[in-house]
Design a protein around this motif. Structure first.
Motif, PDB file in Angstrom:
ATOM      1  N   VAL A 241       0.861  -1.187   0.000  1.00  0.00           N
ATOM      2  CA  VAL A 241       0.000   0.000   0.000  1.00  0.00           C
ATOM      3  C   VAL A 241       0.896   1.235   0.000  1.00  0.00           C
ATOM      4  O   VAL A 241       1.880   1.298   0.736  1.00  0.00           O
ATOM      5  N   ARG A 242       0.531   2.211  -0.830  1.00  0.00           N
ATOM      6  CA  ARG A 242       1.269   3.477  -0.903  1.00  0.00           C
ATOM      7  C   ARG A 242       0.289   4.636  -0.752  1.00  0.00           C
ATOM      8  O   ARG A 242      -0.853   4.544  -1.203  1.00  0.00           O
ATOM      9  N   ALA A 243       0.755   5.716  -0.130  1.00  0.00           N
ATOM     10  CA  ALA A 243      -0.046   6.933   0.017  1.00  0.00           C
ATOM     11  C   ALA A 243       0.579   8.010  -0.863  1.00  0.00           C
ATOM     12  O   ALA A 243       1.762   8.312  -0.734  1.00  0.00           O
ATOM     13  N   LYS A 244      -0.225   8.573  -1.762  1.00  0.00           N
ATOM     14  CA  LYS A 244       0.269   9.591  -2.693  1.00  0.00           C
ATOM     15  C   LYS A 244      -0.538  10.867  -2.507  1.00  0.00           C
ATOM     16  O   LYS A 244      -1.763  10.845  -2.486  1.00  0.00           O
ATOM     17  N   SER A 245       0.159  11.977  -2.385  1.00  0.00           N
ATOM     18  CA  SER A 245      -0.521  13.268  -2.301  1.00  0.00           C
ATOM     19  C   SER A 245      -1.216  13.559  -3.620  1.00  0.00           C
ATOM     20  O   SER A 245      -0.689  13.264  -4.687  1.00  0.00           O
ATOM     21  N   LYS A 246      -2.394  14.142  -3.535  1.00  0.00           N
ATOM     22  CA  LYS A 246      -3.140  14.485  -4.749  1.00  0.00           C
ATOM     23  C   LYS A 246      -2.329  15.469  -5.581  1.00  0.00           C
ATOM     24  O   LYS A 246      -1.892  16.500  -5.085  1.00  0.00           O
ATOM     25  N   ASP A 247      -2.120  15.126  -6.837  1.00  0.00           N
ATOM     26  CA  ASP A 247      -1.345  15.952  -7.769  1.00  0.00           C
ATOM     27  C   ASP A 247       0.063  16.242  -7.266  1.00  0.00           C
ATOM     28  O   ASP A 247       0.634  17.294  -7.556  1.00  0.00           O
TER      29      ASP A 247
ATOM     30  N   THR B   7       9.436  11.452 -13.023  1.00  0.00           N
ATOM     31  CA  THR B   7       8.462  10.429 -13.415  1.00  0.00           C
ATOM     32  C   THR B   7       7.059  10.767 -12.929  1.00  0.00           C
ATOM     33  O   THR B   7       6.084  10.637 -13.671  1.00  0.00           O
ATOM     34  N   ILE B   8       6.950  11.205 -11.691  1.00  0.00           N
ATOM     35  CA  ILE B   8       5.630  11.446 -11.092  1.00  0.00           C
ATOM     36  C   ILE B   8       4.997  12.739 -11.581  1.00  0.00           C
ATOM     37  O   ILE B   8       3.804  12.784 -11.891  1.00  0.00           O
TER      38      ILE B   8
END
Length: 173
Positions: free
Chosen positions: A29-35, A73-74
């Motif tokens: 599981v990974r948590a990514k900030s919106k945008d 990349t992101i």
């Protein structure tokens, strides 16, 4: 005698049919900030809780750890359907024993280091015994900002008017 042996084997087969063994199933599981980028260790990571959706029982919990990922990349490269964006990014990895498909709820709260800015995001997925969800894993988007007001510490107002110089450090969660 043969008949008895045949019925014994048949009975054992029928009784064991309903019994299935639990299988270790890996989950990332990974948590990514919106945008933005992934919530890494510098922000204290993200709290991850995996629950059985039917019973509410906690199956796994912990913190994401690692970096925020590759900025180029992101943030700058066009996204493709199966494109990888998680190289070097923070994650929570666990193994869960399950004997049958199970609907799970995954809750993520971030950033862990700053409780005043913590935001909770959730999703539900089906875990299938032995079908690992690894690699990119499950990416849960966390909206919001972490705002650290640096100035002013206090403001005096006269006639309900004030010119307030503001200095703040703002980071996407």
């Amino acid at each position: 005698m043969r008949r008895l042996l045949f019925f014994g084997i048949l009975l054992a087969g029928v009784l064991s049919f309903g019994i299935s063994e639990a299988v270790q199933t890996k989950l990332v599981v990974r948590a990514k900030s919106k945008d933005a980028k992934f919530v890494g260790s510098k922000m204290g990571g993200a709290v991850v809780v995996v629950r059985d959706s039917e019973t509410g029982k906690v199956l796994a919990e912990g913190l994401t750890s690692g970096g925020t990922g590759d900025t180029e990349t992101i943030m700058n490269q066009p996204k493709t359907r199966f494109g990888k964006i998680t190289d070097g990014s923070a994650m929570f990895e666990t193994s869960i024993d399950i004997a049958e498909p199970r609907l799970v709820t995954i809750d993520v709260e971030a950033p862990y280091s700053d409780k005043t800015h913590m935001v909770k995001s959730s999703t539900q997925i089906w875990l299938i015994p032995g079908r690992d969800i690894v690699g990119e894993g499950v990416i849960i988007e966390v909206p919001g900002f972490a705002v650290d007001a640096r100035a002013p510490e206090a403001v005096k107002m006269s006639d309900n008017k004030a010119a307030i110089p503001l200095n703040a450090h703002i980071v996407m969660i």
